[in-house]
Design an enzyme around this catalytic site. Structure first.
Site, PDB file in Angstrom:
ATOM      1  N   ASP A  20      12.042  -8.480  -0.565  1.00 38.26           N
ATOM      2  CA  ASP A  20      12.532  -9.490  -1.474  1.00 38.26           C
ATOM      3  C   ASP A  20      12.988 -10.120  -0.655  1.00 38.26           C
ATOM      4  OD1 ASP A  20      10.732 -11.770  -1.863  1.00 38.26           O
ATOM      5  OD2 ASP A  20      11.260 -11.171  -4.269  1.00 38.26           O
ATOM      6  N   GLU A  93       6.619 -17.885   4.893  1.00 38.31           N
ATOM      7  CA  GLU A  93       5.968 -19.066   4.296  1.00 38.31           C
ATOM      8  C   GLU A  93       6.429 -20.551   4.393  1.00 38.31           C
ATOM      9  OE1 GLU A  93       6.119 -20.384  -0.601  1.00 38.31           O
ATOM     10  OE2 GLU A  93       7.051 -18.702   0.638  1.00 38.31           O
ATOM     11  N   LYS A 129       2.003 -17.301   4.073  1.00 37.80           N
ATOM     12  CA  LYS A 129       2.718 -17.484   2.344  1.00 37.80           C
ATOM     13  C   LYS A 129       1.714 -18.957   2.089  1.00 37.80           C
ATOM     14  CE  LYS A 129       5.551 -15.460  -0.289  1.00 37.80           C
ATOM     15  NZ  LYS A 129       6.856 -15.167  -0.333  1.00 37.80           N
ATOM     16  N   THR A 153       1.329 -17.239  -2.426  1.00 36.36           N
ATOM     17  CA  THR A 153       2.313 -16.761  -3.709  1.00 36.36           C
ATOM     18  C   THR A 153       2.521 -17.905  -5.182  1.00 36.36           C
ATOM     19  OG1 THR A 153       4.898 -16.867  -3.709  1.00 36.36           O
ATOM     20  CG2 THR A 153       3.141 -18.855  -2.396  1.00 36.36           C
ATOM     21  N   PHE A 175       3.709 -13.652  -9.647  1.00 38.73           N
ATOM     22  CA  PHE A 175       4.647 -13.211  -9.963  1.00 38.73           C
ATOM     23  C   PHE A 175       5.062 -13.136 -11.579  1.00 38.73           C
ATOM     24  CE2 PHE A 175       7.019 -17.076  -7.690  1.00 38.73           C
ATOM     25  CZ  PHE A 175       6.795 -16.088  -6.543  1.00 38.73           C
TER      26      PHE A 175
END
Length: 322
Positions: A20, A93, A129, A153, A175
């Site tokens: 990440d 993203e 994303k 996400t 998350f």
């Protein structure tokens, strides 16, 4: 489990490990399968001197583009370098300012895919994303139908992830750390790691619930735990489909050889759902919005996450004008 192996190597036997970060130079040492990025990570990397030449080369190659237009090219440039390191996929993203714009999200996703494909990258190696808003989930449904795979996400609730599964999203990133942050802040002095850490960590519990829901109801969408604050949260989710982990925590796992055990198993899904009295959720638009609205933590963290990604995208644009 062989205790001589590092926790990272043990974890890789149970779960697909994903890096990440936008700092692709740091990820080489950990040999992850995939990598994920977001606007904040790319902004952080783009400000480092060792990536200045990459940023400058993108700007030089597209002198007629505005800073806003250049952002996608920067995201893809970092993604291309990451794909030279990981054997699997990279997540890139869509502009968070499109989080409530389905058609705009779809257009932006197709543009990002076209940039990767112009460099000879198969779209199977790219995950787009998207924020877990109703509009983002509807965009994912259409993109998936057209063969563009999505990584959903900013997910903080079961209803968000259930809707993503119904939309046939390729992968979700629920998350962990941000959920725990919210409860720590809410409980204040009443929080204790003894009572709220480990298996009882609220972020960990959320991902376990999602895992059991997906596996029991046969939802094929991949589950990738994300946003970790410590190694304990990660080890409590060993057995999850994937886990995306920062270089700092990857380094911790690589230097510890304590035993790692499997904590998530699809075989336990049915009993877990029965114990928690979870049934299939209603997922039409009005039901989705009401359930999300009634979850204060998920509502607040989703809004905060979108705001912060918007801010960092604007900071990246400012950086590109210099």
């Amino acid at each position: 489990m062989n205790a001589a192996l590092s926790q990272l190597e043990q974890l890789k036997k149970l779960t697909t490990v994903v890096a990440d970060t936008g700092d692709f130079e740091r990820m080489r040492a950990f040999a992850p399968q995939d990598a994920t990025t977001n606007p904040s990570l790319i902004l952080k990397a783009a400000q480092q001197p060792n990536y200045q030449s990459l940023v400058d080369s993108v700007k030089a190659a597209h002198p007629g583009l505005s800073a806003t237009e250049l952002v996608d090219y920067i995201l893809v440039a970092f993604g291309l370098e990451i794909l030279k390191i990981v054997p699997g996929r990279v997540s890139t993203e869509v502009d968070a300012r499109l989080s409530f714009d389905t058609s705009g999200t779809i257009a932006k996703a197709k543009h990002i895919i076209s940039l990767y494909e112009s460099h000879g990258i198969d779209r199977q190696r790219i995950l787009i994303k998207l924020a877990g808003t109703w509009e983002g989930i509807q965009a994912a449904k259409q993109l998936e139908a057209e063969g563009i795979h999505c990584n959903m996400t900013l997910l903080f609730s079961l209803v968000q992830t259930a809707a993503c599964g119904a939309a046939n999203a390729k992968l979700i990133s629920p998350f962990v750390g941000r959920i725990t942050d919210w409860y720590k802040n809410k409980l204040g002095s009443n929080w204790s790691d003894a009572n709220h850490g480990g298996a009882n960590d609220p972020g960990v519990s959320s991902v376990k619930r999602i895992f059991h829901y997906y596996k029991h109801f046969g939802i094929p969408t991949e589950i990738m735990g994300a946003s970790f604050r410590n190694t304990s949260q990660i080890l409590e989710l060993a057995g999850c489909d994937l886990l995306t982990i920062s270089p700092e925590i990857l380094a911790e796992l690589s230097t510890n050889s304590n035993a790692v055990s499997k904590k998530l198993d699809p075989a336990n899904a049915a009993k877990a759902l029965n114990d928690e009295k979870i049934t299939p959720l209603k997922l039409d638009e009005s039901s989705f919005r009401l359930q999300l609205n009634n979850d204060a933590m998920a509502t607040e963290k989703l809004a905060e996450g979108i705001r912060n990604f918007c801010i960092d995208t604007e900071k990246l644009e400012t950086l590109l004008t210099k």
